[in-house]
Write a protein that holds these residues in place. Structure first.
Motif, PDB file in Angstrom:
ATOM      1  N   HIS A   4     -13.863  58.905  70.904  1.00 24.41           N
ATOM      2  CA  HIS A   4     -15.022  59.626  71.436  1.00 24.41           C
ATOM      3  C   HIS A   4     -16.313  59.085  70.857  1.00 24.41           C
ATOM      4  CE1 HIS A   4     -16.322  62.760  68.231  1.00 24.41           C
ATOM      5  NE2 HIS A   4     -15.664  61.813  67.631  1.00 24.41           N
ATOM      6  N   ILE A   5     -17.373  59.386  71.564  1.00 26.70           N
ATOM      7  CA  ILE A   5     -18.736  59.095  71.116  1.00 26.70           C
ATOM      8  C   ILE A   5     -19.437  60.444  70.984  1.00 26.70           C
ATOM      9  CG2 ILE A   5     -20.948  58.034  71.739  1.00 26.70           C
ATOM     10  CD1 ILE A   5     -19.242  56.020  73.442  1.00 26.70           C
ATOM     11  N   LEU A   6     -20.019  60.694  69.841  1.00 24.85           N
ATOM     12  CA  LEU A   6     -20.691  61.977  69.601  1.00 24.85           C
ATOM     13  C   LEU A   6     -22.176  61.760  69.389  1.00 24.85           C
ATOM     14  CD1 LEU A   6     -20.738  65.032  68.933  1.00 24.85           C
ATOM     15  CD2 LEU A   6     -20.304  64.390  66.545  1.00 24.85           C
ATOM     16  N   ILE A   7     -22.959  62.463  70.159  1.00 25.89           N
ATOM     17  CA  ILE A   7     -24.402  62.567  69.925  1.00 25.89           C
ATOM     18  C   ILE A   7     -24.625  63.956  69.343  1.00 25.89           C
ATOM     19  CG2 ILE A   7     -26.701  62.431  70.907  1.00 25.89           C
ATOM     20  CD1 ILE A   7     -25.044  59.828  71.059  1.00 25.89           C
ATOM     21  N   LYS A   8     -24.975  64.012  68.080  1.00 25.31           N
ATOM     22  CA  LYS A   8     -25.043  65.280  67.374  1.00 25.31           C
ATOM     23  C   LYS A   8     -26.217  66.149  67.812  1.00 25.31           C
ATOM     24  CE  LYS A   8     -23.069  63.731  62.956  1.00 25.31           C
ATOM     25  NZ  LYS A   8     -23.369  63.548  61.513  1.00 25.31           N
ATOM     26  N   VAL A   9     -25.974  67.455  67.725  1.00 25.39           N
ATOM     27  CA  VAL A   9     -27.034  68.439  67.921  1.00 25.39           C
ATOM     28  C   VAL A   9     -26.836  69.514  66.857  1.00 25.39           C
ATOM     29  CG1 VAL A   9     -28.081  70.156  69.432  1.00 25.39           C
ATOM     30  CG2 VAL A   9     -27.192  68.040  70.404  1.00 25.39           C
ATOM     31  N   ASP A  10     -27.843  69.768  66.043  1.00 22.32           N
ATOM     32  CA  ASP A  10     -27.731  70.810  65.031  1.00 22.32           C
ATOM     33  C   ASP A  10     -27.520  72.166  65.682  1.00 22.32           C
ATOM     34  OD1 ASP A  10     -28.066  68.980  63.051  1.00 22.32           O
ATOM     35  OD2 ASP A  10     -30.204  69.381  62.743  1.00 22.32           O
ATOM     36  N   SER A  11     -26.809  73.028  65.019  1.00 19.78           N
ATOM     37  CA  SER A  11     -26.491  74.335  65.589  1.00 19.78           C
ATOM     38  C   SER A  11     -27.735  75.167  65.857  1.00 19.78           C
ATOM     39  CB  SER A  11     -25.555  75.107  64.644  1.00 19.78           C
ATOM     40  OG  SER A  11     -26.149  75.243  63.357  1.00 19.78           O
TER      41      SER A  11
ATOM     42  N   GLU B 236     -21.747  47.655  81.324  1.00 23.01           N
ATOM     43  CA  GLU B 236     -22.697  46.981  80.428  1.00 23.01           C
ATOM     44  C   GLU B 236     -22.152  46.910  78.998  1.00 23.01           C
ATOM     45  OE1 GLU B 236     -27.236  47.671  78.720  1.00 23.01           O
ATOM     46  OE2 GLU B 236     -26.627  48.624  80.597  1.00 23.01           O
ATOM     47  N   MET B 237     -21.426  47.959  78.608  1.00 21.33           N
ATOM     48  CA  MET B 237     -20.843  47.993  77.266  1.00 21.33           C
ATOM     49  C   MET B 237     -19.423  48.529  77.356  1.00 21.33           C
ATOM     50  SD  MET B 237     -23.804  49.558  74.753  1.00 21.33           S
ATOM     51  CE  MET B 237     -22.992  48.929  73.266  1.00 21.33           C
ATOM     52  N   SER B 238     -18.555  48.034  76.466  1.00 25.46           N
ATOM     53  CA  SER B 238     -17.226  48.634  76.367  1.00 25.46           C
ATOM     54  C   SER B 238     -17.350  49.961  75.626  1.00 25.46           C
ATOM     55  CB  SER B 238     -16.283  47.708  75.595  1.00 25.46           C
ATOM     56  OG  SER B 238     -16.646  47.655  74.218  1.00 25.46           O
ATOM     57  N   PHE B 239     -16.365  50.824  75.819  1.00 26.13           N
ATOM     58  CA  PHE B 239     -16.395  52.118  75.149  1.00 26.13           C
ATOM     59  C   PHE B 239     -16.413  51.929  73.631  1.00 26.13           C
ATOM     60  CE2 PHE B 239     -14.962  56.048  73.355  1.00 26.13           C
ATOM     61  CZ  PHE B 239     -15.404  57.037  74.223  1.00 26.13           C
ATOM     62  N   GLU B 240     -15.588  50.999  73.146  1.00 28.51           N
ATOM     63  CA  GLU B 240     -15.482  50.799  71.701  1.00 28.51           C
ATOM     64  C   GLU B 240     -16.804  50.309  71.114  1.00 28.51           C
ATOM     65  OE1 GLU B 240     -13.405  49.754  74.024  1.00 28.51           O
ATOM     66  OE2 GLU B 240     -11.754  51.152  73.594  1.00 28.51           O
ATOM     67  N   ASP B 241     -17.462  49.384  71.789  1.00 26.27           N
ATOM     68  CA  ASP B 241     -18.748  48.875  71.297  1.00 26.27           C
ATOM     69  C   ASP B 241     -19.812  49.966  71.335  1.00 26.27           C
ATOM     70  OD1 ASP B 241     -17.689  46.388  70.800  1.00 26.27           O
ATOM     71  OD2 ASP B 241     -18.402  45.488  72.680  1.00 26.27           O
ATOM     72  N   ALA B 242     -19.775  50.765  72.405  1.00 21.71           N
ATOM     73  CA  ALA B 242     -20.749  51.859  72.510  1.00 21.71           C
ATOM     74  C   ALA B 242     -20.542  52.870  71.386  1.00 21.71           C
ATOM     75  CB  ALA B 242     -20.623  52.533  73.871  1.00 21.71           C
ATOM     76  N   ALA B 243     -19.278  53.130  71.054  1.00 23.14           N
ATOM     77  CA  ALA B 243     -18.988  54.065  69.971  1.00 23.14           C
ATOM     78  C   ALA B 243     -19.542  53.535  68.659  1.00 23.14           C
ATOM     79  CB  ALA B 243     -17.487  54.310  69.864  1.00 23.14           C
TER      80      ALA B 243
ATOM     81  N   SER C  69     -22.360  56.249  68.409  1.00 25.88           N
ATOM     82  CA  SER C  69     -21.731  57.491  67.961  1.00 25.88           C
ATOM     83  C   SER C  69     -22.218  57.884  66.570  1.00 25.88           C
ATOM     84  CB  SER C  69     -20.210  57.351  67.941  1.00 25.88           C
ATOM     85  OG  SER C  69     -19.620  58.582  67.554  1.00 25.88           O
ATOM     86  N   GLU C  70     -22.442  59.173  66.411  1.00 23.25           N
ATOM     87  CA  GLU C  70     -22.905  59.707  65.128  1.00 23.25           C
ATOM     88  C   GLU C  70     -21.778  60.421  64.380  1.00 23.25           C
ATOM     89  OE1 GLU C  70     -27.526  60.709  66.010  1.00 23.25           O
ATOM     90  OE2 GLU C  70     -26.067  61.895  67.146  1.00 23.25           O
TER      91      GLU C  70
ATOM     92  N   TYR D  73     -22.828  66.521  71.921  1.00 24.15           N
ATOM     93  CA  TYR D  73     -22.337  66.034  73.203  1.00 24.15           C
ATOM     94  C   TYR D  73     -21.367  64.877  72.988  1.00 24.15           C
ATOM     95  CZ  TYR D  73     -26.068  68.948  74.971  1.00 24.15           C
ATOM     96  OH  TYR D  73     -26.874  70.026  75.242  1.00 24.15           O
ATOM     97  N   HIS D  74     -20.178  65.009  73.573  1.00 22.35           N
ATOM     98  CA  HIS D  74     -19.118  64.015  73.433  1.00 22.35           C
ATOM     99  C   HIS D  74     -18.932  63.241  74.737  1.00 22.35           C
ATOM    100  CE1 HIS D  74     -17.465  66.304  69.899  1.00 22.35           C
ATOM    101  NE2 HIS D  74     -17.929  67.324  70.596  1.00 22.35           N
ATOM    102  N   ILE D  75     -18.559  61.996  74.588  1.00 21.61           N
ATOM    103  CA  ILE D  75     -17.989  61.208  75.673  1.00 21.61           C
ATOM    104  C   ILE D  75     -16.592  60.840  75.188  1.00 21.61           C
ATOM    105  CG2 ILE D  75     -18.193  59.160  77.124  1.00 21.61           C
ATOM    106  CD1 ILE D  75     -21.189  59.070  76.252  1.00 21.61           C
TER     107      ILE D  75
END
Length: 405
Positions: free
Chosen positions: A235-242, A267-274, A278-279, A323-325
């Protein structure tokens, strides 16, 4: 009550995302049973303290004063409750243990105690015998430790302490945990010495064995309902504080959508994007967080993952962490039965092997200990009538008669 779910990086729901443990911590959390310090932690304190007391007192030929005297007032009878290979278990030791347990369970009155014994199918005599047998087994373990020449070195204790600290993240947190239960580093290690000696004995008399392919296949088929339809994910996580405001949430969601668009367009592979965006601590592994059957994800994550086929990528999934992908990177499913270990993904197979080995060790150790106890000379003396836990326990027939009146 809501379950205590975990974030894909092993974080507990309700903690700030920035407090998420590292990937190494997540792996340690998933395999906590394999960690020496985490294996014992606070449970070991009580068990090892008892073992330590047994060892110390048995040196004088008497197993005595294992527990702190209860604050309740009652009369002690003196005398010997039992002998184990010639070593005395004093009646007062058994009485104090039972009265302490009785008090902690909230059975202060004789009536409530009698009701508890009746409900559990026990009598004062049988309850006493059970306590005596527990002490006898613990003493015999210390005898076996001496018989097999088991020793615990300073290096063993240093390693155990380091492992214990690692399981809490810092020495400060570990010390605070001990302080909360009335222990210090020294008293914890004193207890751990006995636990480590017992673990070494277990390793000696019940060594770990590698399971055969046939045993792995058999275990998987016996537990197929547990492992079937397992999904591995990244997964790729874009963090959001509670406590983030709407603007911050919209900004994070827009960033997640931008990353998803790059993945979907090629444009990007999932692994490279992560790795780039990803945070989460899993970013360095291309977002990989392993199999869902080997851990527990937050509900939103698990629901989205369960809807994915292998190599499929989700849309934007919102959870309490942001938010996750999600990408389903592998899927395990068998119709009927497993016929070969090659059908089982490697990570799942590794977990099954560890479980089989753990079960085998426990079974072998229990069989060895039961035989060791059977060969010991254990003599249990009659229970004195005036022990404070001796109450009239209503029989089941009496309970039925009273119910019909």
């Amino acid at each position: 009550m809501a379950q205590n779910k975990k974030h894909p990086s092993g974080n507990e729901r309700g903690k700030h995302p920035e407090d998420a443990p590292s990937k190494a911590d997540f792996k340690r959390e998933s395999k906590k049973a394999l960690s020496t310090g985490a294996k014992y932690v606070l449970v070991a304190i009580g068990v090892a303290a008892m073992l330590l007391s047994v060892t110390a007192m048995a040196c004088s030929g008497v197993i005595n004063e294992f527990v702190n005297p209860s604050s309740e007032e009652y009369t002690l009878t003196g005398g010997v409750a039992a002998t184990v290979n010639g070593v005395n278990i004093t009646e007062d030791t058994v009485t104090r243990q039972i009265m302490s347990t009785r008090s902690s369970m909230g059975y202060g009155s004789d009536q409530s105690w009698a009701d508890y014994l009746a409900s559990s199918g026990s009598t004062p005599e049988s309850y006493r015998e059970n306590i005596i047998n527990q002490y006898a087994r613990q003493y015999l373990v210390t005898e076996a430790i001496n018989e097999y020449g088991i020793t615990v070195t300073d290096e063993d204790l240093d390693e155990a302490w380091d492992d214990f600290v690692a399981s809490y993240g810092s020495e400060e947190d570990a010390l605070q945990t001990l302080k909360n239960v009335g222990y210090t580093r020294d008293t914890y290690l004193e207890s751990m010495e006995s636990s480590l000696a017992q673990q070494k004995l277990r390793d000696k008399v019940a060594p770990e064995k590698e399971p055969t392919d046939e045993e792995i296949v058999e275990y998987m088929n016996d537990n197929l309902d547990t492992y079937n339809d397992a999904r591995r994910s990244s997964h790729i996580l874009i963090k959001v504080d509670s406590d983030a405001d709407d603007a911050a949430k919209q900004e994070a969601q827009a960033k997640a959508q931008e990353v998803l668009d790059k993945i979907n367009s090629g444009e990007m592979s999932f692994e490279d994007a992560a790795k780039e965006y990803s945070e989460d601590s899993s970013a360095e592994d291309g977002g990989d967080v392993g199999w869902d059957k080997l851990t527990q994800f937050v509900t939103e994550y698990q629901d989205a993952l369960s809807a994915l086929s292998k190599d499929q990528v989700s849309g934007i999934v919102e959870s309490s962490y942001g938010y996750h992908i999600i990408k389903c990177t592998d899927y395990f499913h068998v119709d009927g039965e497993v016929t070969s270990v090659d059908q089982i993904p490697e990570d799942l197979r590794d977990q099954i092997v560890e479980t089989i080995k753990s079960n085998q060790v426990q079974t072998d150790y229990n069989n060895w200990l039961n035989e060791y106890v059977e060969n010991a000379d254990i003599v249990i003396n009659p229970m004195p009538e005036n022990v404070p836990y001796n109450v009239d326990v209503p029989s089941s027939d009496e309970g039925d008669d009273s119910a019909s009146e």
